[in-house]
Design a protein around this motif. Structure first.
Motif, mmCIF file in Angstrom:
data_model
loop_
_atom_site.group_PDB
_atom_site.id
_atom_site.type_symbol
_atom_site.label_atom_id
_atom_site.label_comp_id
_atom_site.label_asym_id
_atom_site.label_seq_id
_atom_site.Cartn_x
_atom_site.Cartn_y
_atom_site.Cartn_z
ATOM 1 N N LEU A 274 80.026 42.412 26.207
ATOM 2 C CA LEU A 274 79.456 42.960 27.439
ATOM 3 C C LEU A 274 77.982 42.626 27.654
ATOM 4 C CD1 LEU A 274 81.030 46.524 27.039
ATOM 5 C CD2 LEU A 274 81.897 44.658 28.460
ATOM 6 N N GLY A 275 77.277 42.192 26.590
ATOM 7 C CA GLY A 275 75.819 42.049 26.679
ATOM 8 C C GLY A 275 75.346 41.059 27.721
ATOM 9 N N GLY A 276 75.934 39.846 27.722
ATOM 10 C CA GLY A 276 75.487 38.844 28.691
ATOM 11 C C GLY A 276 75.776 39.261 30.116
ATOM 12 N N ALA A 277 76.971 39.807 30.339
ATOM 13 C CA ALA A 277 77.343 40.252 31.682
ATOM 14 C C ALA A 277 76.464 41.407 32.133
ATOM 15 C CB ALA A 277 78.811 40.669 31.702
ATOM 16 N N TYR A 278 76.085 42.300 31.206
ATOM 17 C CA TYR A 278 75.228 43.429 31.558
ATOM 18 C C TYR A 278 73.849 42.945 32.009
ATOM 19 C CZ TYR A 278 72.328 47.602 30.966
ATOM 20 O OH TYR A 278 71.440 48.637 31.163
ATOM 21 N N GLY A 279 73.266 41.996 31.269
ATOM 22 C CA GLY A 279 71.969 41.455 31.668
ATOM 23 C C GLY A 279 72.021 40.766 33.017
ATOM 24 N N ALA A 280 73.118 40.034 33.269
ATOM 25 C CA ALA A 280 73.266 39.347 34.561
ATOM 26 C C ALA A 280 73.319 40.345 35.704
ATOM 27 C CB ALA A 280 74.527 38.491 34.543
ATOM 28 N N ALA A 281 74.059 41.444 35.508
ATOM 29 C CA ALA A 281 74.171 42.444 36.566
ATOM 30 C C ALA A 281 72.860 43.205 36.766
ATOM 31 C CB ALA A 281 75.303 43.417 36.235
ATOM 32 N N MET A 282 72.141 43.503 35.662
ATOM 33 C CA MET A 282 70.911 44.289 35.744
ATOM 34 C C MET A 282 69.801 43.532 36.456
ATOM 35 S SD MET A 282 69.185 47.053 35.061
ATOM 36 C CE MET A 282 70.258 47.916 33.917
ATOM 37 N N PHE A 283 69.640 42.234 36.129
ATOM 38 C CA PHE A 283 68.496 41.479 36.634
ATOM 39 C C PHE A 283 68.886 40.369 37.611
ATOM 40 C CE2 PHE A 283 67.174 43.036 32.406
ATOM 41 C CZ PHE A 283 66.079 43.802 32.781
ATOM 42 N N GLY A 284 70.163 40.277 37.959
ATOM 43 C CA GLY A 284 70.583 39.249 38.893
ATOM 44 C C GLY A 284 70.490 37.851 38.321
ATOM 45 N N TRP A 285 70.689 37.702 37.014
ATOM 46 C CA TRP A 285 70.600 36.388 36.380
ATOM 47 C C TRP A 285 71.745 35.493 36.806
ATOM 48 C CZ3 TRP A 285 69.511 38.178 30.644
ATOM 49 C CH2 TRP A 285 68.187 38.607 30.547
ATOM 50 N N GLU A 286 71.420 34.223 37.013
ATOM 51 C CA GLU A 286 72.435 33.206 37.252
ATOM 52 C C GLU A 286 72.811 32.560 35.921
ATOM 53 O OE1 GLU A 286 73.814 32.832 40.054
ATOM 54 O OE2 GLU A 286 72.449 33.827 41.457
ATOM 55 N N THR A 287 73.656 31.520 35.984
ATOM 56 C CA THR A 287 74.124 30.868 34.765
ATOM 57 C C THR A 287 72.975 30.361 33.915
ATOM 58 O OG1 THR A 287 76.174 30.188 35.864
ATOM 59 C CG2 THR A 287 75.552 28.985 33.880
ATOM 60 N N THR A 288 71.928 29.812 34.532
ATOM 61 C CA THR A 288 70.813 29.252 33.778
ATOM 62 C C THR A 288 70.087 30.328 32.981
ATOM 63 O OG1 THR A 288 70.484 27.497 35.409
ATOM 64 C CG2 THR A 288 68.624 28.013 33.961
ATOM 65 N N GLU A 289 69.777 31.463 33.629
ATOM 66 C CA GLU A 289 69.060 32.529 32.927
ATOM 67 C C GLU A 289 69.885 33.107 31.780
ATOM 68 O OE1 GLU A 289 67.310 32.694 37.137
ATOM 69 O OE2 GLU A 289 69.240 32.287 36.201
ATOM 70 N N VAL A 290 71.163 33.347 32.042
ATOM 71 C CA VAL A 290 72.019 33.901 30.988
ATOM 72 C C VAL A 290 72.140 32.912 29.836
ATOM 73 C CG1 VAL A 290 74.332 34.744 30.435
ATOM 74 C CG2 VAL A 290 73.297 35.332 32.619
ATOM 75 N N GLY A 291 72.263 31.635 30.160
ATOM 76 C CA GLY A 291 72.363 30.624 29.110
ATOM 77 C C GLY A 291 71.102 30.519 28.277
ATOM 78 N N LEU A 292 69.925 30.567 28.924
ATOM 79 C CA LEU A 292 68.664 30.533 28.172
ATOM 80 C C LEU A 292 68.521 31.757 27.273
ATOM 81 C CD1 LEU A 292 66.156 29.222 30.878
ATOM 82 C CD2 LEU A 292 66.881 28.042 28.785
ATOM 83 N N TYR A 293 68.936 32.900 27.780
ATOM 84 C CA TYR A 293 68.934 34.116 26.961
ATOM 85 C C TYR A 293 69.836 33.922 25.743
ATOM 86 C CZ TYR A 293 69.820 39.048 25.782
ATOM 87 O OH TYR A 293 69.950 40.256 25.133
ATOM 88 N N GLY A 294 70.995 33.320 25.959
ATOM 89 C CA GLY A 294 71.899 33.058 24.848
ATOM 90 C C GLY A 294 71.310 32.098 23.836
ATOM 91 N N ILE A 295 70.585 31.071 24.307
ATOM 92 C CA ILE A 295 69.949 30.124 23.396
ATOM 93 C C ILE A 295 68.915 30.824 22.525
ATOM 94 C CG2 ILE A 295 68.314 28.196 23.329
ATOM 95 C CD1 ILE A 295 69.910 26.937 25.604
#
Length: 459
Positions: A274-295
Motif C-alpha cells: 500500500l505504501g507507493g499507492a498511498y504516497g501517490a494519492a496523498m501528494f498527487g505523484w505520477e509514475t515518475t515521482e513514485v518511481g524515484l521514491y522507489g529508487i
C-alpha cells in the motif's frame, strides 16, 4: 532418508550464487508491479476515485493472501516428500510469467476483475516459489553464515528491483504532460503514457526479467532427488505437515516465533502493498515521482541489507529484527502524520511553497525522509527473519516448516489489508487506513522480544 540425503556434499559457491540469484530474478515483480509503478497506476488511473482504487487494490491482495496462507504449508510439505523443488519452482514460473505478460491488457477503464485475477495468480505463484527456494537454504548455508548470506541475497534482490526501476523511469515512463521520460527521451517501443502503457509494460518487463535471471538457480543449485510418485508424495507431505503442526505444541519457542512473525510481517506486507499507492494519492505523484521514491528506498535497502548482514553475524538475527521493527514503527507513524500542510499530526505546520517541481513541497520531503527509514529496515527484517528460521530447523524438515513460515507471513495479511480497507470504508480516508499498520508492528515486536533465539526445540 538415505545417507546421501542426510549428509549432502558441501555446496559450491556457484550453487549458493545460483540460489541467491532467485532473489534478483523475483524482486522486480514486487518492486515495479506490486509497490511502485503498476499499483499507483491501478489506484489512480484505472479507477476514477483513488480511495476506491486503494480499496480495490487492498481487496485483491486480501484474496491472494488468503489462498497463499492456506496452501503454502501444503506446498512445502509436498516438496519435502517429493524432492525436486526446482520442478515446482518451474511450474509456478509458468503461471507467474503468463499472468504478468497479460498485465499489458490493463488499459484505463478495462476490467478491474480480470486484472485483479492476474495479480492474484502472479502473487500466488511468486510466493509459492519463494517457499521452495527458502527451504533450500538450510542445505546450502551453515548456521554461522545464514544471516550474512540471507541478507546479501535480499540486498541482491533490491539491486535487481533498483535496476528494473531505473529502466522504467529512464526509458519507459513518460510524463503525462510532456510525454518525455525522466532524462527527456521519448518512451521506447512507442509507449503512450496517456494510455498508461508506461505502467502496464512493467508486467511483461518483470516476466522477461524473471525468465532470464532464474536460470542460474536451475543450472547451478543442486536439488534433492527422490523417486517418489506425485500421488504418494502428496499423501506423505500432508502427513508430515500434520506432524509438523502437532509438533509445535512441544516446540513452543518456534511456535512463538511464527506467531510474532505472522503479526509483524503483516505490517511489512501492508507497507509494501500500500505504501507507493498511498504516497501517490496523498501528494498527487505520477509514475515518475513514485518511481524515484522507489529508487531512493531501494538504494537505502541495499545498504541496509549489507549492514544487517554484518550485524546479524555479530549479534544474531533476533537483534536485527527487533531493531528493524522499531525503525518501521517510527517511520510509519512519521509518514501517516505528514500531509501537504503539516507533520507530526499538526505539531509542525508546513509551507507548501512551489508545487511545480519534483518533491518541491516540505511535506513531500519529510514524507521521503521517514520513507528512507522504511527502506533501511524492511529488507533486513525479512532477510534476518529468514535466517532466524533457517537456524531453528533441520535441513530435512525445512520444506514443511518454511511452508508454515510462509503461512505465518500470510495467514493474517488479509487482516492488515482488510483492516486498511475497513478503515478507509468507515472513515473515507486512506490515511486512517494506513494507521492501522502500527498495531501489527507493536504487537509483533512485543511477542518477539519474549521469543528465544534460535527458536529450535532445544532452546
Amino acid at each position: 532418508m538415505t545417507t546421501a540425503e542426510a549428509t549432502p556434499a558441501k555446496p559450491s559457491r556457484r550453487a549458493i550464487f545460483g540460489w541467491m540469484m532467485f532473489d534478483w530474478a523475483a524482486q522486480p515483480f514486487f518492486t515495479v508491479v506490486i509497490t511502485f509503478i503498476f499499483s499507483p497506476y491501478f489506484v489512480s488511473r484505472m479507477v476514477a476515485d483513488p480511495d476506491q482504487g486503494q480499496q480495490y487494490w487492498s481487496n485483491i491482495n486480501v484474496v491472494s493472501s488468503i489462498i497463499i496462507a492456506l496452501l503454502a504449508p501444503v506446498m512445502g510439505a509436498i516438496a519435502d516428500a517429493s524432492g525436486y523443488k526446482k520442478r515446482w519452482i518451474g511450474a509456478f514460473a509458468v503461471v507467474k510469467i503468463l499472468s504478468l505478460l497479460l498485465l499489458w491488457q490493463a488499459a484505463p477503464g478495462s476490467s478491474v476483475l480480470f486484472i485483479g485475477m492476474l495479480i492474484v495468480f502472479a502473487s500466488i505463484a511468486a510466493e509459492f516459489s519463494i517457499v521452495f527456494n527458502d527451504s533450500m537454504m538450510p542445505r546450502l548455508v551453515d548456521n554461522a553464515n545464514a544471516g550474512r548470506i540471507s541478507n546479501i541475497a535480499w540486498g541482491l534482490g533490491y539491486a535487481g528491483g533498483l535496476v528494473s526501476l531505473f529502466a522504467v523511469l529512464l526509458f519507459m515512463a513518460g510524463s503525462p504532460q510532456t510525454g518525455k521520460t525522466l532524462i527527456g527521451l521519448d518512451p521506447i517501443f512507442g509507449l503512450d503514457p496517456a494510455q498508461g502503457e508506461d505502467a502496464r509494460v512493467t508486467g511483461p518487463l518483470s516476466a522477461i526479467w524473471y525468465l532470464i535471471f532464474i536460470l542460474p538457480m536451475f543450472l547451478f543449485t543442486p536439488d534433492i532427488r527422490k523417486s517418489v510418485p506425485i500421488g504418494r508424495a502428496v499423501g506423505q507431505g500432508l502427513r508430515e505437515l500434520r506432524s509438523a503442526i502437532l509438533s509445535l505444541g512441544e516446540r513452543r519457542p518456534l511456535l512463538r516465533f511464527l506467531i510474532a512473525r505472522m503479526i509483524y510481517q503483516d505490517g511489512v506486507n501492508g507497507l509494501l502493498i500500500l505504501g507507493g499507492a498511498y504516497g501517490a494519492a496523498m501528494f498527487g505523484w505520477e509514475t515518475t515521482e513514485v518511481g524515484l521514491y522507489g529508487i531512493m528506498l531501494a538504494v537505502v535497502a541495499i545498504f541496509g541489507c549489507w549492514a544487517a548482514g554484518h550485524i546479524d553475524s555479530a549479534f544474531g538475527s533476533k537483534n536485527v529484527v527487533i531493531l528493524c521493527l522499531v525503525l518501521l514503527l517510527i517511520a510509519t507513524i512519521g509518514d501517516i502524520s505528514t500531509t501537504r500542510d503539516f507533520t507530526l499530526f499538526g505539531l509542525i505546520p508546513l509551507d507548501r511553497g512551489d508545487t511545480t517541481g519534483l518533491f518541491s513541497t516540505q511535506g513531500e520531503r519529510i514524507y521521503i525522509l521517514f520513507g528512507l527509514l522504511i527502506g533501511l529496515a524492511f529488507g533486513p527484517v525479512q532477510a534476518s527473519s529468514r535466517s532466524y528460521m533457517s537456524r531453528s530447523v533441520e535441513a530435512e524438515e525445512a520444506g514443511r516448516y518454511f511452508g508454515l513460515y510462509a503461512l505465518s507471513g500470510r495467514a493474517t495479511t488479509f487482516m492488515a489489508t482488510g483492516l486498511n480497507s475497513l478503515m478507509i470504508w468507515a472513515s473515507g480516508s486512506a490515511r486512517v487506513g494506513m494507521a492501522s499498520l502500527i498495531l501489527f508492528f507493536v504487537v509483533g515486536l512485543v511477542l518477539l522480544i519474549a521469543t528465544p533465539y534460535p527458536a529450535d526445540k532445544k532452546a
